[in-house]
Design a protein around this motif. Structure first.
Motif, PDB file in Angstrom:
ATOM      1  N   LEU A   1       5.560   3.436   6.630  1.00 22.62           N
ATOM      2  CA  LEU A   1       6.456   2.851   5.641  1.00 22.62           C
ATOM      3  C   LEU A   1       6.319   1.332   5.611  1.00 22.62           C
ATOM      4  O   LEU A   1       6.260   0.723   4.540  1.00 22.62           O
ATOM      5  CB  LEU A   1       7.889   3.253   5.984  1.00 22.62           C
ATOM      6  CG  LEU A   1       8.953   3.292   4.915  1.00 22.62           C
ATOM      7  CD1 LEU A   1       8.564   4.240   3.812  1.00 22.62           C
ATOM      8  CD2 LEU A   1      10.263   3.723   5.527  1.00 22.62           C
ATOM      9  N   ALA A   2       6.244   0.711   6.785  1.00 21.32           N
ATOM     10  CA  ALA A   2       6.080  -0.738   6.860  1.00 21.32           C
ATOM     11  C   ALA A   2       4.730  -1.172   6.303  1.00 21.32           C
ATOM     12  O   ALA A   2       4.637  -2.205   5.629  1.00 21.32           O
ATOM     13  CB  ALA A   2       6.236  -1.208   8.306  1.00 21.32           C
ATOM     14  N   ALA A   3       3.676  -0.397   6.569  1.00 23.07           N
ATOM     15  CA  ALA A   3       2.348  -0.744   6.060  1.00 23.07           C
ATOM     16  C   ALA A   3       2.298  -0.612   4.548  1.00 23.07           C
ATOM     17  O   ALA A   3       1.619  -1.399   3.870  1.00 23.07           O
ATOM     18  CB  ALA A   3       1.290   0.156   6.690  1.00 23.07           C
ATOM     19  N   GLY A   4       3.007   0.328   3.990  1.00 28.01           N
ATOM     20  CA  GLY A   4       3.001   0.533   2.547  1.00 28.01           C
ATOM     21  C   GLY A   4       3.948  -0.377   1.797  1.00 28.01           C
ATOM     22  O   GLY A   4       3.925  -0.428   0.569  1.00 28.01           O
ATOM     23  N   ARG A   5       4.779  -1.108   2.517  1.00 26.85           N
ATOM     24  CA  ARG A   5       5.752  -1.994   1.878  1.00 26.85           C
ATOM     25  C   ARG A   5       5.079  -3.054   1.009  1.00 26.85           C
ATOM     26  O   ARG A   5       5.540  -3.358  -0.085  1.00 26.85           O
ATOM     27  CB  ARG A   5       6.602  -2.652   2.959  1.00 26.85           C
ATOM     28  CG  ARG A   5       7.658  -3.572   2.454  1.00 26.85           C
ATOM     29  CD  ARG A   5       8.481  -4.120   3.568  1.00 26.85           C
ATOM     30  NE  ARG A   5       7.601  -4.636   4.620  1.00 26.85           N
ATOM     31  CZ  ARG A   5       8.025  -5.189   5.729  1.00 26.85           C
ATOM     32  NH1 ARG A   5       9.308  -5.269   5.952  1.00 26.85           N
ATOM     33  NH2 ARG A   5       7.184  -5.635   6.628  1.00 26.85           N
ATOM     34  N   GLY A   6       3.966  -3.593   1.462  1.00 25.56           N
ATOM     35  CA  GLY A   6       3.266  -4.618   0.700  1.00 25.56           C
ATOM     36  C   GLY A   6       2.439  -4.066  -0.450  1.00 25.56           C
ATOM     37  O   GLY A   6       1.993  -4.823  -1.313  1.00 25.56           O
ATOM     38  N   GLU A   7       2.219  -2.777  -0.444  1.00 28.68           N
ATOM     39  CA  GLU A   7       1.385  -2.150  -1.478  1.00 28.68           C
ATOM     40  C   GLU A   7       2.192  -1.389  -2.518  1.00 28.68           C
ATOM     41  O   GLU A   7       1.649  -0.575  -3.249  1.00 28.68           O
ATOM     42  CB  GLU A   7       0.402  -1.172  -0.807  1.00 28.68           C
ATOM     43  CG  GLU A   7      -0.446  -1.769   0.287  1.00 28.68           C
ATOM     44  CD  GLU A   7      -1.389  -2.838  -0.236  1.00 28.68           C
ATOM     45  OE1 GLU A   7      -1.853  -2.712  -1.386  1.00 28.68           O
ATOM     46  OE2 GLU A   7      -1.635  -3.808   0.492  1.00 28.68           O
ATOM     47  N   ILE A   8       3.479  -1.642  -2.592  1.00 21.62           N
ATOM     48  CA  ILE A   8       4.356  -0.888  -3.492  1.00 21.62           C
ATOM     49  C   ILE A   8       3.915  -1.008  -4.956  1.00 21.62           C
ATOM     50  O   ILE A   8       3.998  -0.043  -5.711  1.00 21.62           O
ATOM     51  CB  ILE A   8       5.816  -1.369  -3.318  1.00 21.62           C
ATOM     52  CG1 ILE A   8       6.447  -0.693  -2.135  1.00 21.62           C
ATOM     53  CG2 ILE A   8       6.644  -1.224  -4.561  1.00 21.62           C
ATOM     54  CD1 ILE A   8       7.061   0.643  -2.322  1.00 21.62           C
TER      55      ILE A   8
ATOM     56  N   TRP B   1       2.226   2.984  -4.779  1.00 18.26           N
ATOM     57  CA  TRP B   1       3.614   3.293  -4.458  1.00 18.26           C
ATOM     58  C   TRP B   1       3.763   4.480  -3.515  1.00 18.26           C
ATOM     59  O   TRP B   1       4.725   4.589  -2.766  1.00 18.26           O
ATOM     60  CB  TRP B   1       4.407   3.551  -5.740  1.00 18.26           C
ATOM     61  CG  TRP B   1       3.825   4.648  -6.583  1.00 18.26           C
ATOM     62  CD1 TRP B   1       2.911   4.508  -7.570  1.00 18.26           C
ATOM     63  CD2 TRP B   1       4.090   6.047  -6.472  1.00 18.26           C
ATOM     64  NE1 TRP B   1       2.589   5.733  -8.092  1.00 18.26           N
ATOM     65  CE2 TRP B   1       3.307   6.705  -7.445  1.00 18.26           C
ATOM     66  CE3 TRP B   1       4.904   6.829  -5.656  1.00 18.26           C
ATOM     67  CZ2 TRP B   1       3.319   8.066  -7.612  1.00 18.26           C
ATOM     68  CZ3 TRP B   1       4.918   8.198  -5.835  1.00 18.26           C
ATOM     69  CH2 TRP B   1       4.140   8.802  -6.802  1.00 18.26           C
ATOM     70  N   TRP B   2       2.795   5.398  -3.535  1.00 20.55           N
ATOM     71  CA  TRP B   2       2.902   6.627  -2.746  1.00 20.55           C
ATOM     72  C   TRP B   2       2.767   6.378  -1.247  1.00 20.55           C
ATOM     73  O   TRP B   2       3.210   7.192  -0.461  1.00 20.55           O
ATOM     74  CB  TRP B   2       1.863   7.644  -3.202  1.00 20.55           C
ATOM     75  CG  TRP B   2       0.460   7.119  -3.161  1.00 20.55           C
ATOM     76  CD1 TRP B   2      -0.390   7.145  -2.106  1.00 20.55           C
ATOM     77  CD2 TRP B   2      -0.227   6.462  -4.215  1.00 20.55           C
ATOM     78  NE1 TRP B   2      -1.569   6.542  -2.431  1.00 20.55           N
ATOM     79  CE2 TRP B   2      -1.501   6.106  -3.736  1.00 20.55           C
ATOM     80  CE3 TRP B   2       0.092   6.134  -5.521  1.00 20.55           C
ATOM     81  CZ2 TRP B   2      -2.451   5.457  -4.503  1.00 20.55           C
ATOM     82  CZ3 TRP B   2      -0.850   5.487  -6.290  1.00 20.55           C
ATOM     83  CH2 TRP B   2      -2.105   5.150  -5.776  1.00 20.55           C
ATOM     84  N   ILE B   3       2.179   5.251  -0.856  1.00 15.25           N
ATOM     85  CA  ILE B   3       2.014   4.958   0.577  1.00 15.25           C
ATOM     86  C   ILE B   3       3.374   4.783   1.249  1.00 15.25           C
ATOM     87  O   ILE B   3       3.573   5.214   2.387  1.00 15.25           O
ATOM     88  CB  ILE B   3       1.127   3.705   0.779  1.00 15.25           C
ATOM     89  CG1 ILE B   3      -0.284   3.981   0.271  1.00 15.25           C
ATOM     90  CG2 ILE B   3       1.096   3.307   2.254  1.00 15.25           C
ATOM     91  CD1 ILE B   3      -1.193   2.770   0.314  1.00 15.25           C
TER      92      ILE B   3
END
Length: 130
Positions: A85-92, A96-98
């Protein structure tokens, strides 16, 4: 860290079961302490222990995910929902699915264990009026 509440619950349940009349009858019949515990005390105290455990699991999952989200939990490369969730925060914006699917997995798991705990409490609690 949460063992105190569990120990307090087990102790209280065992003490209340030990005050029941059928325990006095078992002792009067000459049953050993081991037989009394395995036949009467554990089955009557098990329901609240099982319910407490199933209601505590979501808390542990949320703490673990929260700590990993903050970078203080499980370290990469080991997968953990909070770290993903933290890794995908910057890629929203672009992916968005990360961040969405690990968040949904946490939510579904926590709600599932809460529902299981509530269902077990309803099914196993002998003191509850139906």
């Amino acid at each position: 860290m949460g063992w105190r509440g569990f120990a307090r619950l087990v102790r209280g349940d065992v003490k209340s079961v030990m005050e029941e009349e059928y325990i006095d009858s078992a002792e009067a019949a000459g049953l050993s302490d081991f037989r009394t515990i395995t036949r009467y005390v554990l089955p009557n105290a098990a329901s609240s222990i099982i319910v407490y455990a199933t209601l505590t699991i979501p808390t542990v999952i949320l703490w673990s995910a929260g700590l990993s989200f903050l970078g203080m939990g499980v370290q990469p490369p080991k997968p953990e929902w909070g770290a993903i969730l933290a890794a995908g925060r910057g890629e929203i914006d672009s992916a968005w699915w990360i961040a969405t699917f690990p968040g949904l997995a946490i939510m579904v798991t926590v709600i599932g264990f809460n529902g299981l705990g509530d269902g077990l409490r309803d099914a196993l609690d002998p003191r509850q009026v139906r």
